[in-house]
Enzyme design. Sequence first.
Site, short mmCIF file in Angstrom:
data_model
loop_
_atom_site.label_atom_id
_atom_site.label_comp_id
_atom_site.label_asym_id
_atom_site.label_seq_id
_atom_site.Cartn_x
_atom_site.Cartn_y
_atom_site.Cartn_z
N HIS A 62 0.82 -1.22 0.00
CA HIS A 62 0.00 0.00 0.00
C HIS A 62 0.85 1.26 0.00
O HIS A 62 0.51 2.25 -0.67
CB HIS A 62 -0.95 -0.01 1.20
CG HIS A 62 -2.02 -1.05 1.09
ND1 HIS A 62 -2.30 -1.97 2.07
CD2 HIS A 62 -2.89 -1.33 0.09
CE1 HIS A 62 -3.29 -2.76 1.69
NE2 HIS A 62 -3.66 -2.39 0.49
N ASP A 86 -10.44 -3.48 0.65
CA ASP A 86 -10.06 -3.66 2.05
C ASP A 86 -9.76 -2.34 2.74
O ASP A 86 -9.69 -2.28 3.97
CB ASP A 86 -8.86 -4.60 2.17
CG ASP A 86 -7.65 -4.10 1.37
OD1 ASP A 86 -7.05 -3.08 1.75
OD2 ASP A 86 -7.32 -4.74 0.36
N ASP A 138 -18.24 -1.63 -11.40
CA ASP A 138 -17.15 -2.24 -12.16
C ASP A 138 -16.17 -1.13 -12.53
O ASP A 138 -16.54 -0.10 -13.11
CB ASP A 138 -17.72 -2.90 -13.41
CG ASP A 138 -16.67 -3.63 -14.21
OD1 ASP A 138 -15.75 -2.96 -14.74
OD2 ASP A 138 -16.76 -4.87 -14.33
N GLY A 139 -14.89 -1.33 -12.21
CA GLY A 139 -13.89 -0.30 -12.48
C GLY A 139 -13.77 0.05 -13.94
O GLY A 139 -13.55 1.21 -14.30
N ASP A 156 -5.58 -1.05 -8.04
CA ASP A 156 -5.32 -2.06 -7.02
C ASP A 156 -6.15 -3.29 -7.36
O ASP A 156 -7.13 -3.61 -6.69
CB ASP A 156 -5.69 -1.49 -5.64
CG ASP A 156 -5.42 -2.47 -4.51
OD1 ASP A 156 -4.73 -3.48 -4.75
OD2 ASP A 156 -5.90 -2.23 -3.39
N THR A 158 -6.98 -7.40 -8.54
CA THR A 158 -6.58 -8.79 -8.34
C THR A 158 -5.75 -9.20 -9.55
O THR A 158 -5.47 -8.40 -10.45
CB THR A 158 -7.81 -9.68 -8.20
OG1 THR A 158 -8.62 -9.54 -9.38
CG2 THR A 158 -8.64 -9.30 -6.99
N PRO A 163 -12.96 -11.38 -12.22
CA PRO A 163 -13.40 -9.98 -12.30
C PRO A 163 -12.29 -9.00 -12.62
O PRO A 163 -12.54 -7.92 -13.16
CB PRO A 163 -13.98 -9.72 -10.90
CG PRO A 163 -14.32 -11.06 -10.35
CD PRO A 163 -13.30 -12.00 -10.93
#
Length: 281
Positions: A62, A86, A138-139, A156, A158, A163
């Site tokens: 981060h 998160d 959805d980004g 950031d 996955t 997705p």
Amino acid sequence: MSTWIRETLHPDYAQSLRVDEMLYDSETDHQRLKVFQNATFGRVLTLDDVVQTTEGDNFIYHEMMTHLPILAHGAVNRVLIIGGGDGGMAREVLRHRSVAHVTMVEIDAGVVDFSRQYLPMLSQGAFDDPRLELVIADGADFIRSTKGGYDVIIVDSTDPIGPGEVLFTETFYGQAKRALTGDGILVTQNGVPFLQGEELHNTMRAFKALFVDATCYLATIPTYAGGPMAFGWGTDGAARATPLDVLQGRFDAAGIAPEYYTPAVHQAAFALPGYVSRLLP
């Protein structure tokens, strides 16, 4: 015997983490979420049994995705975070008092809800900061329709499966550039180059076609096993050339106290080993 979670992200390499206590295990509309306790890493979040973040070493990831572009730029006002449910990324961005507005776009409301309950040490109150605008969407859809004007965009994501796959496309990167200010910076999560070299190569090929300055930088994060992790860097500005003394001055003025990031580490992160350099087009 202890219970172990075996991560099988890579076809010929796997890591395992011991589960001392399972705290959460549930399916959402998008993925299976687990939070468990591990003696070394504290609370661990996995999506479909792939480690996303841990209480113990999340600070490295981060801090390097936030402080580095923000301090390199020097005048960041608006930040867009794609993913980051998160709250750890928002936590670090909001440490900068100069940042007036942060938009965080997370596809899965379930990630935010259970992170607030089971991983509050990651967000540390970021979700309650009035500067944060949380958008559940959805980004890729958001980046397509936003009016833009962001000084820094942080993807950031996955890994490029499920997705998160759409966030690694040339189309997405082109739309992200459109959403940046003229000297804005795009940074992306690009996996571990030793094991995911194609992922980095494809992103860098797209960045090279889009940005005047396209490269990556590195940080070593224990739970992302297999060597240092790469972060994509794309900008039309000269932020990467910011001198060390200027970075130090901005760092001191920001009044933050990171556990990993320093201005010297910032500059050194762009020094790439040969095998990583050869992955860049």
